[in-house]
Design a protein around this motif. Structure first.
Motif, PDB file in Angstrom:
ATOM      1  N   LEU A   1      -6.934 -28.011 -15.883  1.00  0.00           N
ATOM      2  CA  LEU A   1      -6.955 -29.305 -16.557  1.00  0.00           C
ATOM      3  C   LEU A   1      -7.654 -30.342 -15.695  1.00  0.00           C
ATOM      4  N   VAL A   2      -8.454 -31.176 -16.342  1.00  0.00           N
ATOM      5  CA  VAL A   2      -9.188 -32.221 -15.631  1.00  0.00           C
ATOM      6  C   VAL A   2      -8.205 -33.251 -15.091  1.00  0.00           C
ATOM      7  N   GLU A   3      -8.340 -33.512 -13.803  1.00  0.00           N
ATOM      8  CA  GLU A   3      -7.564 -34.553 -13.128  1.00  0.00           C
ATOM      9  C   GLU A   3      -8.528 -35.245 -12.173  1.00  0.00           C
ATOM     10  N   GLY A   4      -9.009 -36.418 -12.558  1.00  0.00           N
ATOM     11  CA  GLY A   4     -10.005 -37.120 -11.736  1.00  0.00           C
ATOM     12  C   GLY A   4     -11.308 -36.334 -11.704  1.00  0.00           C
ATOM     13  N   ASN A   5     -11.754 -35.985 -10.504  1.00  0.00           N
ATOM     14  CA  ASN A   5     -13.016 -35.251 -10.371  1.00  0.00           C
ATOM     15  C   ASN A   5     -12.784 -33.776 -10.040  1.00  0.00           C
ATOM     16  N   GLU A   6     -11.594 -33.270 -10.426  1.00  0.00           N
ATOM     17  CA  GLU A   6     -11.259 -31.877 -10.165  1.00  0.00           C
ATOM     18  C   GLU A   6     -10.600 -31.248 -11.384  1.00  0.00           C
ATOM     19  N   LEU A   7     -10.660 -29.934 -11.424  1.00  0.00           N
ATOM     20  CA  LEU A   7      -9.838 -29.165 -12.337  1.00  0.00           C
ATOM     21  C   LEU A   7      -8.608 -28.721 -11.552  1.00  0.00           C
ATOM     22  N   VAL A   8      -7.437 -28.898 -12.144  1.00  0.00           N
ATOM     23  CA  VAL A   8      -6.189 -28.521 -11.485  1.00  0.00           C
ATOM     24  C   VAL A   8      -5.552 -27.387 -12.290  1.00  0.00           C
ATOM     25  N   LEU A   9      -5.076 -26.388 -11.586  1.00  0.00           N
ATOM     26  CA  LEU A   9      -4.473 -25.217 -12.198  1.00  0.00           C
ATOM     27  C   LEU A   9      -3.333 -25.594 -13.138  1.00  0.00           C
ATOM     28  N   GLY A  10      -3.370 -25.005 -14.309  1.00  0.00           N
ATOM     29  CA  GLY A  10      -2.309 -25.166 -15.295  1.00  0.00           C
ATOM     30  C   GLY A  10      -1.627 -23.830 -15.522  1.00  0.00           C
ATOM     31  N   PRO A  11      -0.989 -23.655 -16.673  1.00  0.00           N
ATOM     32  CA  PRO A  11      -0.325 -22.389 -16.969  1.00  0.00           C
ATOM     33  C   PRO A  11      -1.309 -21.222 -16.919  1.00  0.00           C
ATOM     34  N   PHE A  12      -0.840 -20.082 -16.399  1.00  0.00           N
ATOM     35  CA  PHE A  12      -1.694 -18.901 -16.312  1.00  0.00           C
ATOM     36  C   PHE A  12      -0.851 -17.640 -16.271  1.00  0.00           C
TER      37      PHE A  12
END
Length: 160
Positions: free
Chosen positions: A57-68
């Motif tokens: 998921l987009v958080e600022g200028n990064e993708l952050v791990l979500g459910p997997f």
């Protein structure tokens, strides 16, 4: 083994066709998006035995791990880095037959050999990506693109 599983369960297209209504049923009445993402991952992993299925998921200028579903994964991915960051930047689905040949590939696991990443677009903006990895080369094609896009579109329709 994956080929044997496909013979038992039908073609890839038939498997996706039977899975779509199941996923839609799981997420259509649930408002918690973490739960919906978790169930999408579980359904895809169970049906196709993919090596790894998850959301960033987009958080600022990064993708952050979500459910997997799958082994431990990279927690943060920079914009335009690796397959996920590139799909986010381009806002288009990327199919990578051999991840070792993708410039700047981020190897969360050396066991991952091919990958497809579908951006999640809401109101004209990328809010995340669905990332699917296979332990085999050349695992993904236009059938995967077609049906994973439908799954993501159903998910986005359900976002409040």
């Amino acid at each position: 083994m994956a080929e044997d599983l496909a013979l038992i369960q039908g073609s890839k297209e038939e498997q996706y066709s039977s899975l779509l209504p199941q996923i839609k049923g799981l997420i259509s009445h649930e408002t918690n998006q973490v739960a919906n993402m978790a169930n999408i991952c579980a359904a895809l992993k169970q049906q196709f035995d993919f090596f790894w299925v998850g959301f960033y998921l987009v958080e600022g200028n990064e993708l952050v791990l979500g459910p997997f579903q799958g082994p431990v994964a990279c927690t943060r991915i920079a914009y335009n880095r690796g397959v996920c960051g590139s799909a986010w930047a381009k806002e288009e689905t990327l199919v990578v037959p051999n991840v070792d040949e993708f410039p700047g590939h981020i190897a969360c696991s050396s066991l991952s050999k091919s990958e497809i990443v579908v951006p999640i677009l809401k109101d004209g903006k990328c809010i995340g990506v669905l990332d699917v990895d296979s332990a085999d080369l050349n695992s993904f094609d236009e059938v995967d693109v077609k049906y994973l896009l439908q799954i993501i579109n159903n998910f986005v329709e359900n976002i409040i």
